[in-house]
Design an enzyme around this catalytic site. Structure first.
Site, short mmCIF file in Angstrom:
data_model
loop_
_atom_site.label_atom_id
_atom_site.label_comp_id
_atom_site.label_asym_id
_atom_site.label_seq_id
_atom_site.Cartn_x
_atom_site.Cartn_y
_atom_site.Cartn_z
N PRO A 10 1.10 -1.55 0.12
CA PRO A 10 -0.06 0.19 0.12
C PRO A 10 0.94 1.63 0.01
O PRO A 10 1.87 1.24 0.77
CB PRO A 10 -0.61 -0.07 1.01
CG PRO A 10 -0.23 -0.77 1.69
CD PRO A 10 0.32 -2.42 0.86
N ASN A 11 0.04 2.57 -0.80
CA ASN A 11 0.63 3.46 -1.10
C ASN A 11 2.01 3.54 -1.68
O ASN A 11 3.29 4.76 -1.85
CB ASN A 11 0.84 4.01 0.71
CG ASN A 11 -0.38 5.09 1.50
OD1 ASN A 11 -1.03 4.77 0.63
ND2 ASN A 11 -0.15 4.04 2.45
N ARG A 18 5.28 10.60 -2.82
CA ARG A 18 4.90 10.74 -1.60
C ARG A 18 5.79 10.80 -0.10
O ARG A 18 7.58 10.06 -0.35
CB ARG A 18 4.56 9.11 -0.89
CG ARG A 18 3.96 8.81 0.52
CD ARG A 18 4.01 7.28 0.15
NE ARG A 18 3.81 6.84 1.75
CZ ARG A 18 4.67 5.50 1.71
NH1 ARG A 18 4.70 4.19 0.67
NH2 ARG A 18 4.05 4.93 3.39
N TYR A 23 11.27 8.98 1.81
CA TYR A 23 11.25 8.67 0.48
C TYR A 23 11.65 8.60 -1.32
O TYR A 23 11.52 7.64 -2.16
CB TYR A 23 9.77 7.55 -0.10
CG TYR A 23 9.23 6.73 1.28
CD1 TYR A 23 9.55 5.28 1.46
CD2 TYR A 23 7.99 7.45 2.09
CE1 TYR A 23 8.93 4.59 2.98
CE2 TYR A 23 7.19 7.13 3.37
CZ TYR A 23 8.01 5.26 3.49
OH TYR A 23 7.27 4.92 4.29
N ASN A 79 8.01 -5.33 -1.01
CA ASN A 79 7.66 -4.04 -0.59
C ASN A 79 6.67 -4.47 0.28
O ASN A 79 5.72 -3.78 -0.37
CB ASN A 79 8.71 -2.94 -0.63
CG ASN A 79 8.51 -1.38 0.15
OD1 ASN A 79 7.83 -1.82 1.13
ND2 ASN A 79 9.22 -0.62 -0.16
N ALA A 82 2.78 -0.55 5.04
CA ALA A 82 2.66 -1.00 5.65
C ALA A 82 2.17 -2.50 6.52
O ALA A 82 1.75 -2.29 8.33
CB ALA A 82 1.70 0.30 6.32
N GLU A 103 12.63 -9.74 2.02
CA GLU A 103 11.74 -8.37 2.68
C GLU A 103 12.90 -7.25 1.93
O GLU A 103 14.06 -6.39 2.42
CB GLU A 103 11.81 -8.65 4.04
CG GLU A 103 10.87 -7.48 4.95
CD GLU A 103 11.18 -8.03 6.23
OE1 GLU A 103 10.94 -8.53 6.78
OE2 GLU A 103 10.51 -6.62 6.80
N HIS A 105 12.86 -2.28 2.76
CA HIS A 105 12.04 -1.26 3.16
C HIS A 105 12.91 -0.41 1.99
O HIS A 105 14.55 -1.05 2.40
CB HIS A 105 11.75 -1.36 4.26
CG HIS A 105 11.15 -2.12 5.25
ND1 HIS A 105 9.64 -2.34 4.21
CD2 HIS A 105 11.40 -3.40 5.30
CE1 HIS A 105 9.21 -3.06 4.94
NE2 HIS A 105 9.83 -4.03 5.53
N ARG A 112 13.15 4.88 12.91
CA ARG A 112 11.87 5.15 12.47
C ARG A 112 11.47 4.93 13.68
O ARG A 112 11.54 4.46 15.13
CB ARG A 112 11.46 5.24 11.43
CG ARG A 112 12.16 5.62 10.41
CD ARG A 112 10.89 4.81 8.68
NE ARG A 112 9.72 5.74 8.32
CZ ARG A 112 8.83 5.92 8.19
NH1 ARG A 112 9.01 5.09 6.82
NH2 ARG A 112 7.89 6.79 7.69
C1 DQA Z 1 8.43 1.04 4.29
C2 DQA Z 1 8.27 1.25 5.52
C3 DQA Z 1 6.64 1.10 6.22
O1 DQA Z 1 6.97 1.08 7.23
C4 DQA Z 1 6.04 1.93 5.72
O2 DQA Z 1 4.75 1.83 5.95
C5 DQA Z 1 5.28 2.45 3.44
C6 DQA Z 1 7.28 1.72 3.24
C7 DQA Z 1 9.63 1.14 2.70
O3 DQA Z 1 9.93 1.01 1.64
O4 DQA Z 1 10.30 1.84 3.89
O5 DQA Z 1 4.86 2.43 3.58
O6 DQA Z 1 7.45 -0.35 3.80
#
Ligand code: DQA
Length: 151
Positions: A10-11, A18, A23, A79, A82, A103, A105, A112
Site C-alpha cells: 500500500p501507498n 509521498r 522516500y 516491500n 505498512a 524483504e 524497505h 523510525r
Molecule cells: C516502507 C516502510 C513502512 O513502514 C511504510 O509503511 C511504507 C514503506 C519502506 O519502504 O520504507 O509504506 O515499507
C-alpha cells in the site's frame, strides 16, 4: 527464463510524491526500471506489481508459490509497506507456499517510530534489506539470483 516477482504494498504507488524527505523522489516506475536492469544482469525476468489491497497481495504470493513449484519463478522481492507491521496473513502466505522471500524497505524502518520496528515478514524471509532507498530492490534481486536453482 526464470522470473523474480517484485511486489509492492500500500501507498507505494505514490512514490516520488509521498513524503519525499523519507522516500525520496524516485517513482515506482523508476524502481521497476532499475529492477529490470538488475534482473537482466542475472538473466532473470521481472514481474513487477503494486496493490493497496492485502488479499490481492496474498493471492499474488500464492501465484508465486505455484511458479516456484513449476520452476518458472525464482522468488519474491517484497516491500509490503505498512502491511509489514500488521499482516499475519501475508506472513502465513509466504510460509504456506515456501516462496523464497527477500524483504525490502526503502527507509531504515529501525530508525523510525517503534511501530515500524516489528515485521511479520522478517521471520519468514531469507533476508532483509532496509534503508538503502530504491537500491534495496536491486540488492534484493542480486541476492535472490544467488539462490541455487530448484532441483
Ligand atoms: C516502507 C516502510 C513502512 O513502514 C511504510 O509503511 C511504507 C514503506 C519502506 O519502504 O520504507 O509504506 O515499507
Amino acid at each position: 527464463m526464470s522470473t523474480v516477482l517484485v511486489l509492492n504494498g500500500p501507498n507505494l504507488n505514490l512514490l516520488g510524491t509521498r513524503e519525499p524527505a523519507i522516500y525520496g523522489s524516485t517513482t515506482l516506475a523508476d524502481v521497476e526500471a532499475l529492477c529490470r536492469v538488475e534482473a537482466g544482469k542475472h538473466g532473470l525476468g521481472v514481474d513487477f506489481r503494486q496493490s493497496n489491497h492485502e488479499g490481492v497481495l496474498v493471492d499474488w504470493i500464492h501465484e508465486a508459490g505455484r511458479g516456484v513449484a513449476a520452476g518458472t519463478v525464482k522468488g519474491l522481492v517484497f516491500n509490503a509497506g505498512a502491511y509489514t507491521h500488521t499482516s499475519l496473513a501475508l506472513a502465513d502466505a509466504v510460509k504456506a507456499t515456501g516462496v523464497p522471500l527477500i524483504e525490502v524497505h526503502i527507509s531504515n524502518v529501525h530508525a523510525r517510530e517503534p511501530v515500524r520496528h516489528h515485521s511479520f515478514l522478517s521471520p519468514v524471509a531469507r533476508g532483509i534489506i532496509v534503508g538503502f532507498g530504491p537500491l534495496g530492490y536491486a540488492l534484493a534481486i542480486a541476492a535472490l539470483a544467488t539462490l541455487p536453482a530448484k532441483a
